[in-house]
Design an enzyme around this catalytic site. Sequence first.
Site, PDB file in Angstrom:
ATOM      1  N   LEU A 126       0.840  -1.193   0.000  1.00 13.53           N
ATOM      2  CA  LEU A 126       0.000   0.000   0.000  1.00 13.53           C
ATOM      3  C   LEU A 126       0.888   1.261   0.000  1.00 13.53           C
ATOM      4  CD1 LEU A 126      -2.870   1.266   0.308  1.00 13.53           C
ATOM      5  CD2 LEU A 126      -2.572   1.077   2.776  1.00 13.53           C
ATOM      6  N   GLU A 128       3.501   4.293  -0.172  1.00 14.64           N
ATOM      7  CA  GLU A 128       4.394   4.925  -1.151  1.00 14.64           C
ATOM      8  C   GLU A 128       5.123   6.076  -0.460  1.00 14.64           C
ATOM      9  OE1 GLU A 128       2.061   6.076  -4.548  1.00 14.64           O
ATOM     10  OE2 GLU A 128       1.263   4.053  -4.813  1.00 14.64           O
ATOM     11  N   GLY A 132       1.730   7.580   3.125  1.00  9.28           N
ATOM     12  CA  GLY A 132       1.950   6.705   4.280  1.00  9.28           C
ATOM     13  C   GLY A 132       0.649   6.589   5.051  1.00  9.28           C
ATOM     14  N   ARG A 244      -4.348  -6.187  12.011  1.00 13.02           N
ATOM     15  CA  ARG A 244      -3.792  -5.384  13.115  1.00 13.02           C
ATOM     16  C   ARG A 244      -3.684  -6.220  14.390  1.00 13.02           C
ATOM     17  NH1 ARG A 244      -6.566   0.429  11.482  1.00 13.02           N
ATOM     18  NH2 ARG A 244      -4.861   1.044  10.101  1.00 13.02           N
ATOM     19  N   GLN A 280      12.391  -3.586  46.101  1.00 12.21           N
ATOM     20  CA  GLN A 280      10.996  -3.297  45.766  1.00 12.21           C
ATOM     21  C   GLN A 280      10.883  -2.541  44.429  1.00 12.21           C
ATOM     22  OE1 GLN A 280       8.479  -0.781  48.340  1.00 12.21           O
ATOM     23  NE2 GLN A 280       7.233  -2.626  48.610  1.00 12.21           N
ATOM     24  N   GLN A 338      16.137  -1.790  31.688  1.00 16.47           N
ATOM     25  CA  GLN A 338      16.455  -1.148  32.976  1.00 16.47           C
ATOM     26  C   GLN A 338      16.795  -2.208  34.032  1.00 16.47           C
ATOM     27  OE1 GLN A 338      16.634   2.006  32.792  1.00 16.47           O
ATOM     28  NE2 GLN A 338      17.194   2.427  34.909  1.00 16.47           N
ATOM     29  N   GLU A 365       1.193  -0.789   9.724  1.00 22.71           N
ATOM     30  CA  GLU A 365      -0.258  -1.041   9.652  1.00 22.71           C
ATOM     31  C   GLU A 365      -1.028   0.070  10.365  1.00 22.71           C
ATOM     32  OE1 GLU A 365      -1.991  -4.902   9.734  1.00 22.71           O
ATOM     33  OE2 GLU A 365      -0.033  -5.842   9.478  1.00 22.71           O
TER      34      GLU A 365
HETATM   35  C1  LIG Z   1       9.643  -1.850   8.809  1.00 22.03           C
HETATM   36  C2  LIG Z   1       8.423  -1.402   8.076  1.00 22.03           C
HETATM   37  C3  LIG Z   1       7.650  -2.325   7.407  1.00 22.03           C
HETATM   38  C4  LIG Z   1       6.519  -1.900   6.689  1.00 22.03           C
HETATM   39  N1  LIG Z   1       5.785  -2.809   5.987  1.00 22.03           N
HETATM   40  C5  LIG Z   1       4.792  -2.358   5.157  1.00 22.03           C
HETATM   41  C6  LIG Z   1       4.117  -3.274   4.275  1.00 22.03           C
HETATM   42  O1  LIG Z   1       4.357  -4.475   4.278  1.00 22.03           O
HETATM   43  N2  LIG Z   1       3.189  -2.762   3.417  1.00 22.03           N
HETATM   44  C7  LIG Z   1       2.880  -1.440   3.381  1.00 22.03           C
HETATM   45  O2  LIG Z   1       2.037  -1.048   2.578  1.00 22.03           O
HETATM   46  N3  LIG Z   1       3.494  -0.562   4.224  1.00 22.03           N
HETATM   47  C8  LIG Z   1       4.447  -0.986   5.100  1.00 22.03           C
HETATM   48  N4  LIG Z   1       5.091  -0.102   5.931  1.00 22.03           N
HETATM   49  C9  LIG Z   1       4.709   1.295   5.906  1.00 22.03           C
HETATM   50  C10 LIG Z   1       3.994   1.746   7.168  1.00 22.03           C
HETATM   51  O3  LIG Z   1       2.701   1.213   7.228  1.00 22.03           O
HETATM   52  C11 LIG Z   1       4.038   3.267   7.214  1.00 22.03           C
HETATM   53  O4  LIG Z   1       5.384   3.628   7.472  1.00 22.03           O
HETATM   54  C12 LIG Z   1       3.102   3.876   8.234  1.00 22.03           C
HETATM   55  O5  LIG Z   1       1.764   3.665   7.882  1.00 22.03           O
HETATM   56  C13 LIG Z   1       3.328   5.361   8.455  1.00 22.03           C
HETATM   57  O6  LIG Z   1       3.439   6.042   7.246  1.00 22.03           O
HETATM   58  P1  LIG Z   1       4.688   7.041   7.020  1.00 22.03           P
HETATM   59  O7  LIG Z   1       5.914   6.284   7.363  1.00 22.03           O
HETATM   60  O8  LIG Z   1       4.591   7.633   5.686  1.00 22.03           O
HETATM   61  O9  LIG Z   1       4.500   8.144   8.127  1.00 22.03           O
HETATM   62  P2  LIG Z   1       3.642   9.504   7.969  1.00 22.03           P
HETATM   63  O10 LIG Z   1       2.283   9.181   7.477  1.00 22.03           O
HETATM   64  O11 LIG Z   1       4.442  10.493   7.213  1.00 22.03           O
HETATM   65  O12 LIG Z   1       3.512   9.951   9.480  1.00 22.03           O
HETATM   66  C14 LIG Z   1       4.517  10.747  10.139  1.00 22.03           C
HETATM   67  C15 LIG Z   1       3.964  11.104  11.519  1.00 22.03           C
HETATM   68  O13 LIG Z   1       2.768  11.905  11.379  1.00 22.03           O
HETATM   69  C16 LIG Z   1       1.699  11.281  12.083  1.00 22.03           C
HETATM   70  N5  LIG Z   1       0.441  11.491  11.364  1.00 22.03           N
HETATM   71  C17 LIG Z   1       0.227  11.398  10.023  1.00 22.03           C
HETATM   72  N6  LIG Z   1      -1.058  11.621   9.752  1.00 22.03           N
HETATM   73  C18 LIG Z   1      -1.679  11.851  10.932  1.00 22.03           C
HETATM   74  C19 LIG Z   1      -3.021  12.106  11.308  1.00 22.03           C
HETATM   75  N7  LIG Z   1      -4.018  12.180  10.404  1.00 22.03           N
HETATM   76  N8  LIG Z   1      -3.303  12.295  12.618  1.00 22.03           N
HETATM   77  C20 LIG Z   1      -2.314  12.209  13.542  1.00 22.03           C
HETATM   78  N9  LIG Z   1      -1.029  11.948  13.261  1.00 22.03           N
HETATM   79  C21 LIG Z   1      -0.714  11.761  11.959  1.00 22.03           C
HETATM   80  C22 LIG Z   1       2.068   9.803  12.141  1.00 22.03           C
HETATM   81  O14 LIG Z   1       1.396   9.128  13.196  1.00 22.03           O
HETATM   82  C23 LIG Z   1       3.572   9.872  12.354  1.00 22.03           C
HETATM   83  O15 LIG Z   1       3.830  10.113  13.711  1.00 22.03           O
HETATM   84  C24 LIG Z   1       6.172  -0.531   6.684  1.00 22.03           C
HETATM   85  C25 LIG Z   1       6.949   0.405   7.398  1.00 22.03           C
HETATM   86  C26 LIG Z   1       8.066  -0.023   8.073  1.00 22.03           C
HETATM   87  C27 LIG Z   1       8.888   1.016   8.811  1.00 22.03           C
END
Ligand SMILES: Cc1cc2nc3c(=O)[nH]c(=O)nc-3n(C[C@H](O)[C@H](O)[C@H](O)COP(=O)(O)OP(=O)(O)OC[C@H]3O[C@@H](n4cnc5c(N)ncnc54)[C@H](O)[C@@H]3O)c2cc1C
Length: 387
Positions: A126, A128, A132, A244, A280, A338, A365
């Site tokens: 999904l 790109e 994200g 999830r 403790q 820790q 996810e």
């Molecule tokens: C090791 C790894 C494996 C992965 N595997 C897959 C896979 O198999 N298939 C696939 O399709 N993807 C995969 N991903 C992608 C992953 O799902 C995304 O990285 C994730 O959904 C976040 O997108 P982003 O990295 O673009 O972060 P961004 O969307 O740019 O987010 C950056 C920050 O902004 C916050 N943010 C963004 N929008 C909002 C909002 N509306 N409200 C509040 N906060 C927000 C986010 O929570 C985050 O803290 C993988 C990622 C990693 C790191």
Amino acid sequence: MALDYNLNETQKQLAATARKIAEEHMKPVRQQYDEEETFPWDIVKVLGASGLCGAYIPREYGGGGMGVFELVLIVEELSRVDGGIALCLAGSALGAYPILLGGSSDQKAKYLPSIARGEKLAAFALTEHEAGSDATALRTSAEKQGDSYVLNGTKCFITNGGEAEIYSVMVVTDKTKGARGISAFVVEKDTPGFTFGKKERKLGIRASATRELIFENCRVPAANLIGKEGMGLIWALRTFDSTRPGVAAQALGIATGALEEAVSYARTRIQFGEAITSKQAIQHMLADMATEVEAARALLYATARMIDATKQRTTRESAMAKLYASDVAVRVTTKAIQIFGGRGYMHDYPVEKMMRDAKITQIYEGTSEIQRNEIALALIKEAAAKA
Ligand SMILES: Cc1cc2nc3c(=O)[nH]c(=O)nc-3n(C[C@H](O)[C@H](O)[C@H](O)COP(=O)(O)OP(=O)(O)OC[C@H]3O[C@@H](n4cnc5c(N)ncnc54)[C@H](O)[C@@H]3O)c2cc1C
């Protein structure tokens, strides 16, 4: 004594098999695979031969005919030893679910049996670079040309990327329709025009491959469309409802492993003339860790059972299980370090890796922020419907 979740004999057996494989095959190599970023094909073979890869796949397609709950039990047990190696199976389930939920009987018959046997892995594509958290910002496109679609664009961060043979790929088929202009396709590894780009180097889950997928005039038969045009985001979101909890299981397994390591270490570490378990401060950390782990398990198991029992969407419950378990995993693994003191920070002991592995469960996810958004949205909608 642990809480009793009334597992039936088959479920107990599955969990025991997963635990045995994790202890015998994963524990001896986990540190090496992490350091060398080795993809665990040898373990995929063992998991496949044991029937664990297809537990959630219907019997008619070569699986065990069970559901999300059994998948959760397996992923939890594997992740208790190594959350990165466990992802070969959990990531494949993520790739298989769009086919399971939206695929035709021909697609299911073609792709699911080899996934169930662990002969082939699946992947879910999904994300790109520009899309994200906001999946509606996808740019990878598919244009219909006769009996096929031609895909162009790049996916990033794809788990099992390069290793999997079967990819569920979400692309734009009609850019005028926003979320409803996204469609899902099955793309096979050797399709001309489909190549792999950057392989990521990561903080944790380093035995898992995370890679770019590149589509350049990649021609896919129209028969590979999952369901109808415009249904892609729906299959993706429905997939997340079922998977999830798998991320929550990964988090729970990692947290359980870290708790066990911490208890065991604290019993033998002598300071000021006695085991640190007599302090403790250490006891309270262990008590909090154990309480949170059990609460995460109770929420997750109830959610997974609900998913298997209902045809309704479970977006809120699945988000809650993932949100809570992933936060617990990060807290518990940090506390485990820790308790280990300086040794906890060293590669020679397993808890620093557990902390590195735990962090991803708050990100993929859907980040924890996105889970909170989903939970709040469901609450607000429910309240509005009652008003
Ligand atoms: C090791 C790894 C494996 C992965 N595997 C897959 C896979 O198999 N298939 C696939 O399709 N993807 C995969 N991903 C992608 C992953 O799902 C995304 O990285 C994730 O959904 C976040 O997108 P982003 O990295 O673009 O972060 P961004 O969307 O740019 O987010 C950056 C920050 O902004 C916050 N943010 C963004 N929008 C909002 C909002 N509306 N409200 C509040 N906060 C927000 C986010 O929570 C985050 O803290 C993988 C990622 C990693 C790191």
